[in-house]
Design a protein around this motif. Structure first.
Motif, PDB file in Angstrom:
ATOM      1  N   LEU A   1     -34.331  -0.159  -8.117  1.00 17.52           N
ATOM      2  CA  LEU A   1     -34.955  -1.045  -7.276  1.00 17.52           C
ATOM      3  C   LEU A   1     -35.070  -2.562  -7.732  1.00 17.52           C
ATOM      4  O   LEU A   1     -35.630  -2.748  -8.961  1.00 17.52           O
ATOM      5  N   GLY A   2     -34.959  -3.617  -6.727  1.00 15.20           N
ATOM      6  CA  GLY A   2     -35.011  -5.003  -7.333  1.00 15.20           C
ATOM      7  C   GLY A   2     -36.290  -5.291  -6.768  1.00 15.20           C
ATOM      8  O   GLY A   2     -37.031  -4.447  -6.018  1.00 15.20           O
ATOM      9  N   PRO A   3     -36.555  -6.825  -6.703  1.00 13.18           N
ATOM     10  CA  PRO A   3     -38.106  -7.168  -6.361  1.00 13.18           C
ATOM     11  C   PRO A   3     -37.995  -6.790  -4.609  1.00 13.18           C
ATOM     12  O   PRO A   3     -37.251  -6.793  -3.826  1.00 13.18           O
ATOM     13  N   ARG A   4     -39.230  -6.211  -4.409  1.00 15.24           N
ATOM     14  CA  ARG A   4     -39.461  -5.672  -3.004  1.00 15.24           C
ATOM     15  C   ARG A   4     -38.683  -4.774  -2.507  1.00 15.24           C
ATOM     16  O   ARG A   4     -38.649  -4.415  -1.382  1.00 15.24           O
ATOM     17  N   GLY A   5     -38.270  -4.041  -3.502  1.00 18.72           N
ATOM     18  CA  GLY A   5     -37.363  -2.746  -3.425  1.00 18.72           C
ATOM     19  C   GLY A   5     -38.196  -1.424  -2.763  1.00 18.72           C
ATOM     20  O   GLY A   5     -39.445  -1.516  -3.043  1.00 18.72           O
ATOM     21  N   ARG A   6     -37.538  -0.736  -1.782  1.00 22.22           N
ATOM     22  CA  ARG A   6     -38.083   0.179  -1.242  1.00 22.22           C
ATOM     23  C   ARG A   6     -37.324   1.589  -1.738  1.00 22.22           C
ATOM     24  O   ARG A   6     -36.096   1.663  -1.421  1.00 22.22           O
TER      25      ARG A   6
ATOM     26  N   PRO B   1     -41.977   3.954 -12.918  1.00 18.34           N
ATOM     27  CA  PRO B   1     -42.646   2.978 -13.727  1.00 18.34           C
ATOM     28  C   PRO B   1     -43.454   2.151 -12.932  1.00 18.34           C
ATOM     29  O   PRO B   1     -43.183   1.557 -12.117  1.00 18.34           O
ATOM     30  N   ALA B   2     -44.953   2.007 -13.283  1.00 19.92           N
ATOM     31  CA  ALA B   2     -45.834   1.346 -12.384  1.00 19.92           C
ATOM     32  C   ALA B   2     -45.816  -0.020 -12.807  1.00 19.92           C
ATOM     33  O   ALA B   2     -46.076  -0.880 -11.700  1.00 19.92           O
ATOM     34  N   LEU B   3     -45.416  -0.680 -13.788  1.00 18.94           N
ATOM     35  CA  LEU B   3     -45.268  -2.160 -14.057  1.00 18.94           C
ATOM     36  C   LEU B   3     -44.334  -2.807 -13.224  1.00 18.94           C
ATOM     37  O   LEU B   3     -44.754  -3.810 -12.517  1.00 18.94           O
ATOM     38  N   PRO B   4     -43.122  -2.252 -13.283  1.00 16.45           N
ATOM     39  CA  PRO B   4     -42.425  -2.805 -12.364  1.00 16.45           C
ATOM     40  C   PRO B   4     -42.568  -2.711 -10.955  1.00 16.45           C
ATOM     41  O   PRO B   4     -42.292  -3.777 -10.089  1.00 16.45           O
ATOM     42  N   MET B   5     -43.348  -1.746 -10.347  1.00 18.25           N
ATOM     43  CA  MET B   5     -43.728  -1.571  -9.067  1.00 18.25           C
ATOM     44  C   MET B   5     -44.671  -2.458  -8.744  1.00 18.25           C
ATOM     45  O   MET B   5     -44.476  -2.998  -7.546  1.00 18.25           O
ATOM     46  N   LEU B   6     -45.443  -2.769  -9.578  1.00 18.91           N
ATOM     47  CA  LEU B   6     -46.439  -3.804  -9.304  1.00 18.91           C
ATOM     48  C   LEU B   6     -45.746  -5.247  -9.498  1.00 18.91           C
ATOM     49  O   LEU B   6     -45.980  -6.095  -8.528  1.00 18.91           O
ATOM     50  N   THR B   7     -45.103  -5.629 -10.538  1.00 18.66           N
ATOM     51  CA  THR B   7     -44.518  -7.015 -10.725  1.00 18.66           C
ATOM     52  C   THR B   7     -43.759  -7.282  -9.722  1.00 18.66           C
ATOM     53  O   THR B   7     -43.559  -8.468  -9.278  1.00 18.66           O
TER      54      THR B   7
ATOM     55  N   SER C   1     -41.906  -0.478  -3.117  1.00 18.25           N
ATOM     56  CA  SER C   1     -42.454   0.753  -2.479  1.00 18.25           C
ATOM     57  C   SER C   1     -41.760   1.962  -2.423  1.00 18.25           C
ATOM     58  O   SER C   1     -40.769   1.972  -2.639  1.00 18.25           O
ATOM     59  N   ILE C   2     -42.605   3.065  -2.483  1.00 18.34           N
ATOM     60  CA  ILE C   2     -41.918   4.311  -2.225  1.00 18.34           C
ATOM     61  C   ILE C   2     -42.465   4.887  -0.895  1.00 18.34           C
ATOM     62  O   ILE C   2     -43.363   4.758  -0.615  1.00 18.34           O
ATOM     63  N   LEU C   3     -41.739   5.332  -0.176  1.00 16.68           N
ATOM     64  CA  LEU C   3     -41.907   5.664   1.115  1.00 16.68           C
ATOM     65  C   LEU C   3     -41.161   7.279   1.313  1.00 16.68           C
ATOM     66  O   LEU C   3     -39.890   7.454   1.082  1.00 16.68           O
ATOM     67  N   GLY C   4     -41.976   8.057   2.282  1.00 18.82           N
ATOM     68  CA  GLY C   4     -41.672   9.215   2.449  1.00 18.82           C
ATOM     69  C   GLY C   4     -41.145   9.121   3.995  1.00 18.82           C
ATOM     70  O   GLY C   4     -41.638   8.469   4.668  1.00 18.82           O
ATOM     71  N   SER C   5     -40.239   9.915   4.200  1.00 15.21           N
ATOM     72  CA  SER C   5     -39.627   9.797   5.625  1.00 15.21           C
ATOM     73  C   SER C   5     -39.202  11.248   6.315  1.00 15.21           C
ATOM     74  O   SER C   5     -38.831  12.234   5.519  1.00 15.21           O
ATOM     75  N   ARG C   6     -39.948  11.836   7.038  1.00 17.69           N
ATOM     76  CA  ARG C   6     -40.015  13.110   7.787  1.00 17.69           C
ATOM     77  C   ARG C   6     -39.439  12.958   9.234  1.00 17.69           C
ATOM     78  O   ARG C   6     -39.955  12.534   9.912  1.00 17.69           O
ATOM     79  N   TYR C   7     -38.223  13.420   9.063  1.00 17.50           N
ATOM     80  CA  TYR C   7     -37.349  13.759  10.428  1.00 17.50           C
ATOM     81  C   TYR C   7     -37.473  12.457  11.344  1.00 17.50           C
ATOM     82  O   TYR C   7     -37.430  11.360  10.851  1.00 17.50           O
TER      83      TYR C   7
END
Ligand SMILES: [Zn+2]
Length: 343
Positions: A256-261, A275-281, A285-291
């Motif tokens: 993922l890049g900056p603002r990556g999902r 990795p928490a640090l790049p997720m923060l800096t 975002s991590i998104l679940g998607s259900r049907y």
């Protein structure tokens, strides 16, 4: 009626004659024309998704209403319909927010917790049926009309879940699969740059035809490096993971890049570390998607009716050949989607 019945997990279909369903209050019965044969229901057949038996599976139906129970409104005899996959209640806070898969009173899935579309007739709560738009020529294309509920609606929902914008780069992991290839198609429709990632080189041509700008062969590893290279080291805006193993999810998060999902759907749904640090800096975002919602199915049907997008059905066989079709699905040998012709 004729039906293909499963008597237990991991057993062959049994061609059987079973009683015609009759609708109770709030229910409707439809005559099935075609029913999609996808991986979701192959999981049921193979015993990887638990249910009770005997069971008639199948939910991606194109059908016509033939009987209405007491108190049903909004449907009439002869209406062409498909169905939502969830037996949602229609009146809880999530159903009222058009988030039917999150229903608080859900009674499971069509073709898993109740009988489904591998039969001449299907009985469901009337509100689970969805009328086909008049502009969709379901008589000429019944198999396509039926699979839209998942093949096009699920990728459409993902585009919204991840807020994909024109010009963004979307990587689809498992792009050669029945949903993946339609995600490629729909991401292209949304004016994204699309990178197809898969291990099955045989599916790469189909991915390109569906709209992939680039293809990454994941069979040799190096997916993160390949995705970084294709984005000048920046990383991709959106990763949609239809495989969801530990390895693919971790690769997706790292690419993922900056603002990556990172969007997680079905598949293996294994645990993974991000990795928490790049997720923060990088504010990722991590998104679940259900049907999908009922409304998203209607929107996907309208898109197809206008021919903005069109589902890819490459296998259409008679109901009685369900066993052979499911063998193809199990082996991942279907490009796009498979369906069974019932009437
Ligand atoms: Zn509900």
């Amino acid at each position: 009626m004729r039906a293909m019945v499963l008597r237990g997990p991991n057993t062959p279909f049994e061609k059987a004659t079973v009683p015609d369903p009759t609708p109770g209050p709030g229910e409707a019965v439809a005559r099935v024309i075609t029913c999609g044969a996808g991986l979701t229901i192959q999981h049921v057949k193979a015993g990887r998704r638990k249910t009770s038996f005997p069971r008639i599976i199948g939910h991606e139906i194109t059908a016509e209403i033939v009987a209405l129970g007491a108190g049903v409104s909004g449907l009439k005899l002869g209406d062409p319909v498909t169905a939502h996959f969830y037996l949602f209640c229609g009146h809880c806070r999530y159903c009222l927010s058009q988030l039917e898969p999150l229903c608080l009173n859900g009674r499971g899935n069509v073709g898993i917790e109740c009988d489904g579309g591998y039969a001449e007739y299907i009985k469901l709560p009337a509100h689970v049926f969805i009328k086909l738009p008049e502009a969709l020529d379901y008589k000429a294309h019944p198999a396509e009309a039926g699979v839209i509920t998942d093949a096009l609606a699920t990728p459409l929902k993902v585009l919204r879940r991840a807020d994909v914008k024109p010009g963004e780069t979307v990587a689809v992991i498992g792009a050669g699969g029945g949903l993946g290839i339609h995600q490629v198609m729909m991401a292209k429709w949304a004016h994204a740059r699309v990178i197809a990632v898969d291990t099955a080189a045989a599916k790469f041509d189909a991915c390109r035809k569906a709209g992939a700008d680039e293809v990454v062969d994941a069979s040799r590893g190096g997916v993160v490096e390949a995705l970084k290279e294709l984005t000048h080291g920046l990383g991709v805006d959106v990763v949609v993971d239809y495989v969801s193993t530990t390895a693919t999810l971790e690769a997706g998060a790292q690419a993922l890049g900056p603002r990556g999902r990172l969007v997680i759907l079905g598949g293996a749904a294994q645990p993974f570390q991000a990795p928490a640090l790049p997720m923060l800096t990088k504010e990722q975002s991590i998104l679940g998607s259900r049907y999908v919602s009922r409304a998203e199915i209607m929107q996907a049907l309208d898109l197809a009716a206008r021919r903005e997008v069109w589902p890819l059905v490459t296998v259409l066989r008679p109901l009685e050949e369900a066993e052979a079709v499911h063998e193809l699905v199990e082996r991942g040998a279907v490009t796009g989607r498979a369906a069974l012709r019932v009437a």
